[in-house]
Design a protein around this motif. Structure first.
Motif, mmCIF file in Angstrom:
data_model
loop_
_atom_site.group_PDB
_atom_site.id
_atom_site.type_symbol
_atom_site.label_atom_id
_atom_site.label_comp_id
_atom_site.label_asym_id
_atom_site.label_seq_id
_atom_site.Cartn_x
_atom_site.Cartn_y
_atom_site.Cartn_z
ATOM 1 N N VAL A 83 0.862 -1.186 0.000
ATOM 2 C CA VAL A 83 0.000 0.000 0.000
ATOM 3 C C VAL A 83 0.897 1.234 0.000
ATOM 4 O O VAL A 83 1.890 1.284 0.733
ATOM 5 C CB VAL A 83 -0.913 0.031 1.248
ATOM 6 C CG1 VAL A 83 -1.799 1.276 1.242
ATOM 7 C CG2 VAL A 83 -1.759 -1.229 1.334
ATOM 8 N N GLU A 84 0.571 2.228 -0.825
ATOM 9 C CA GLU A 84 1.336 3.477 -0.845
ATOM 10 C C GLU A 84 0.390 4.657 -0.671
ATOM 11 O O GLU A 84 -0.635 4.751 -1.341
ATOM 12 C CB GLU A 84 2.091 3.636 -2.167
ATOM 13 C CG GLU A 84 3.207 2.626 -2.381
ATOM 14 C CD GLU A 84 4.034 2.940 -3.614
ATOM 15 O OE1 GLU A 84 3.713 3.922 -4.320
ATOM 16 O OE2 GLU A 84 5.024 2.214 -3.863
ATOM 17 N N PHE A 85 0.753 5.573 0.243
ATOM 18 C CA PHE A 85 0.039 6.831 0.428
ATOM 19 C C PHE A 85 0.909 7.937 -0.145
ATOM 20 O O PHE A 85 2.022 8.177 0.334
ATOM 21 C CB PHE A 85 -0.243 7.086 1.909
ATOM 22 C CG PHE A 85 -1.168 6.070 2.538
ATOM 23 C CD1 PHE A 85 -2.543 6.253 2.489
ATOM 24 C CD2 PHE A 85 -0.662 4.929 3.145
ATOM 25 C CE1 PHE A 85 -3.400 5.317 3.057
ATOM 26 C CE2 PHE A 85 -1.510 3.993 3.720
ATOM 27 C CZ PHE A 85 -2.884 4.187 3.680
ATOM 28 N N LEU A 86 0.385 8.614 -1.178
ATOM 29 C CA LEU A 86 1.200 9.593 -1.901
ATOM 30 C C LEU A 86 1.144 10.988 -1.288
ATOM 31 O O LEU A 86 2.008 11.821 -1.579
ATOM 32 C CB LEU A 86 0.754 9.662 -3.368
ATOM 33 C CG LEU A 86 1.318 8.585 -4.299
ATOM 34 C CD1 LEU A 86 0.840 7.190 -3.906
ATOM 35 C CD2 LEU A 86 0.933 8.864 -5.741
ATOM 36 N N ASP A 87 0.135 11.266 -0.477
ATOM 37 C CA ASP A 87 0.077 12.553 0.216
ATOM 38 C C ASP A 87 -0.713 12.396 1.501
ATOM 39 O O ASP A 87 -1.403 11.398 1.716
ATOM 40 C CB ASP A 87 -0.486 13.666 -0.684
ATOM 41 C CG ASP A 87 -1.933 13.445 -1.072
ATOM 42 O OD1 ASP A 87 -2.783 13.252 -0.182
ATOM 43 O OD2 ASP A 87 -2.230 13.486 -2.289
ATOM 44 N N ILE A 88 -0.615 13.374 2.366
ATOM 45 C CA ILE A 88 -1.244 13.281 3.694
ATOM 46 C C ILE A 88 -2.770 13.323 3.600
ATOM 47 O O ILE A 88 -3.467 12.791 4.465
ATOM 48 C CB ILE A 88 -0.708 14.393 4.632
ATOM 49 C CG1 ILE A 88 -0.979 14.032 6.092
ATOM 50 C CG2 ILE A 88 -1.314 15.749 4.265
ATOM 51 C CD1 ILE A 88 -0.264 12.771 6.552
ATOM 52 N N GLY A 89 -3.293 13.899 2.525
ATOM 53 C CA GLY A 89 -4.744 13.883 2.337
ATOM 54 C C GLY A 89 -5.270 12.467 2.210
ATOM 55 O O GLY A 89 -6.331 12.133 2.743
ATOM 56 N N ALA A 90 -4.525 11.612 1.519
ATOM 57 C CA ALA A 90 -4.928 10.217 1.372
ATOM 58 C C ALA A 90 -4.958 9.518 2.722
ATOM 59 O O ALA A 90 -5.827 8.682 2.993
ATOM 60 C CB ALA A 90 -3.984 9.497 0.420
ATOM 61 N N VAL A 91 -4.013 9.847 3.589
ATOM 62 C CA VAL A 91 -3.986 9.261 4.932
ATOM 63 C C VAL A 91 -5.222 9.700 5.725
ATOM 64 O O VAL A 91 -5.888 8.881 6.363
ATOM 65 C CB VAL A 91 -2.693 9.664 5.669
ATOM 66 C CG1 VAL A 91 -2.747 9.217 7.133
ATOM 67 C CG2 VAL A 91 -1.476 9.074 4.971
ATOM 68 N N VAL A 92 -5.523 10.971 5.681
ATOM 69 C CA VAL A 92 -6.695 11.486 6.405
ATOM 70 C C VAL A 92 -7.969 10.827 5.905
ATOM 71 O O VAL A 92 -8.813 10.368 6.698
ATOM 72 C CB VAL A 92 -6.785 13.022 6.265
ATOM 73 C CG1 VAL A 92 -8.115 13.544 6.818
ATOM 74 C CG2 VAL A 92 -5.608 13.688 6.975
ATOM 75 N N HIS A 93 -8.138 10.755 4.605
ATOM 76 C CA HIS A 93 -9.350 10.160 4.045
ATOM 77 C C HIS A 93 -9.443 8.678 4.425
ATOM 78 O O HIS A 93 -10.519 8.186 4.776
ATOM 79 C CB HIS A 93 -9.355 10.315 2.525
ATOM 80 C CG HIS A 93 -10.661 9.986 1.888
ATOM 81 N ND1 HIS A 93 -11.797 10.738 2.084
ATOM 82 C CD2 HIS A 93 -11.025 8.967 1.061
ATOM 83 C CE1 HIS A 93 -12.802 10.208 1.398
ATOM 84 N NE2 HIS A 93 -12.355 9.120 0.775
ATOM 85 N N PHE A 94 -8.330 7.969 4.373
ATOM 86 C CA PHE A 94 -8.306 6.556 4.724
ATOM 87 C C PHE A 94 -8.727 6.347 6.177
ATOM 88 O O PHE A 94 -9.553 5.465 6.480
ATOM 89 C CB PHE A 94 -6.892 6.005 4.493
ATOM 90 C CG PHE A 94 -6.725 4.558 4.859
ATOM 91 C CD1 PHE A 94 -7.191 3.552 4.021
ATOM 92 C CD2 PHE A 94 -6.084 4.193 6.037
ATOM 93 C CE1 PHE A 94 -7.032 2.208 4.350
ATOM 94 C CE2 PHE A 94 -5.915 2.859 6.373
ATOM 95 C CZ PHE A 94 -6.390 1.869 5.535
#
Length: 258
Positions: A196-207
């Motif tokens: 799994v790769e998170f490319l920006d912190i927005g993706a982490v927040v949404h996840f």
């Protein structure tokens, strides 16, 4: 879409995005996840095409079930979160499926032996005794589940090192034992570890807003320091890499002659 690249902009964008349903299209260009080799949706669809009466437990917004090319004559889905109940009803009713609002930890509101197929993708908890009860003799339970320590690189960034009891939860061998204890025969069990790769912190927040059991009680304000440090790490080093774990289990209820 021009993505706001500042920490505050990325976080604000993700915090305002809808998390209803089980649609992950928001992550396009923001995160990637390797898929299990077995192709759950396709395999589920093949089994639904052969079923007479089927139940999909914790269907979410109904997106996975709706991908099936053919529904059985009787198709029922359960869901516990009201926004998802409405979403799933809108999506599945035209396909002839009935969506029932049912709390995740309550007994299934169906008669004994009502279904020859029960499916579930990523159930929060598997109630094996209830599944065995509603399956008809010879019926099958087919499910893709989250395995042990899934995406724990991310979880432990926010919560710190987790005890062995937490890391070892959801092990496939424990699922097998629980299924057998409920009187089912496990006829298939496979497991995989996936990148799994998170490319920006927005993706982490949404996840973390969407998959709420990863960091229970997650809010941006509560975890702002951890979010900022992870944002700085991604900006300096590139995508944050974690690993999800998945297992596929198929269990059969013995027939009357067995």
């Amino acid at each position: 879409m021009n993505v706001p690249r500042t920490f505050e902009g990325l976080v604000a964008e993700a915090a305002s995005a809808s998390v209803e349903g089980w649609d992950f299209s928001w992550f396009e260009g923001r995160a990637t996840e390797q898929r299990p080799s077995w192709g759950y949706a396709r395999a589920m669809g093949e089994r639904l095409a052969r079923a007479a009466a089927a139940l999909d437990i914790q269907t979410g917004g109904g997106e996975v079930l709706a991908s099936a090319p053919r529904m059985p004559p009787v198709m029922v889905a359960t869901e516990g979160w009201p926004p998802n109940v409405a979403r799933a009803t809108t999506l599945l009713r035209p396909r002839g499926a009935v969506v029932v609002a049912a709390p995740e930890d309550a007994p299934l509101p169906f008669a004994d032996g009502a279904f020859d197929l029960v499916t579930s993708r990523h159930p929060v908890r598997t109630h094996w005794a209830e599944i065995a009860r509603v399956l008809s003799p010879g019926g099958t339970y087919f499910s893709q589940q989250v395995g042990p320590a899934s995406v724990f690189e991310l979880v432990e960034h926010f919560l710190g090192p987790q005890p062995a009891a937490v890391r070892d939860a959801r092990r496939p061998d424990r699922a097998r034992a629980a299924a057998e204890a409920a009187g089912l025969d496990v006829v298939g069990l496979r497991a995989e570890r996936l990148r799994v790769e998170f490319l920006d912190i927005g993706a982490v927040v949404h996840f973390l807003r969407k998959v709420i059991w990863m960091v229970p009680g997650f809010t941006v304000e509560r975890y702002r320091p951890q979010l900022r440090s992870l944002h700085e790490r991604i900006e300096a080093e590139g995508p944050f890499v974690a690993h999800s774990t998945r297992f596929l289990i198929e269990a059969r209820k013995p027939g009357p002659q067995e």
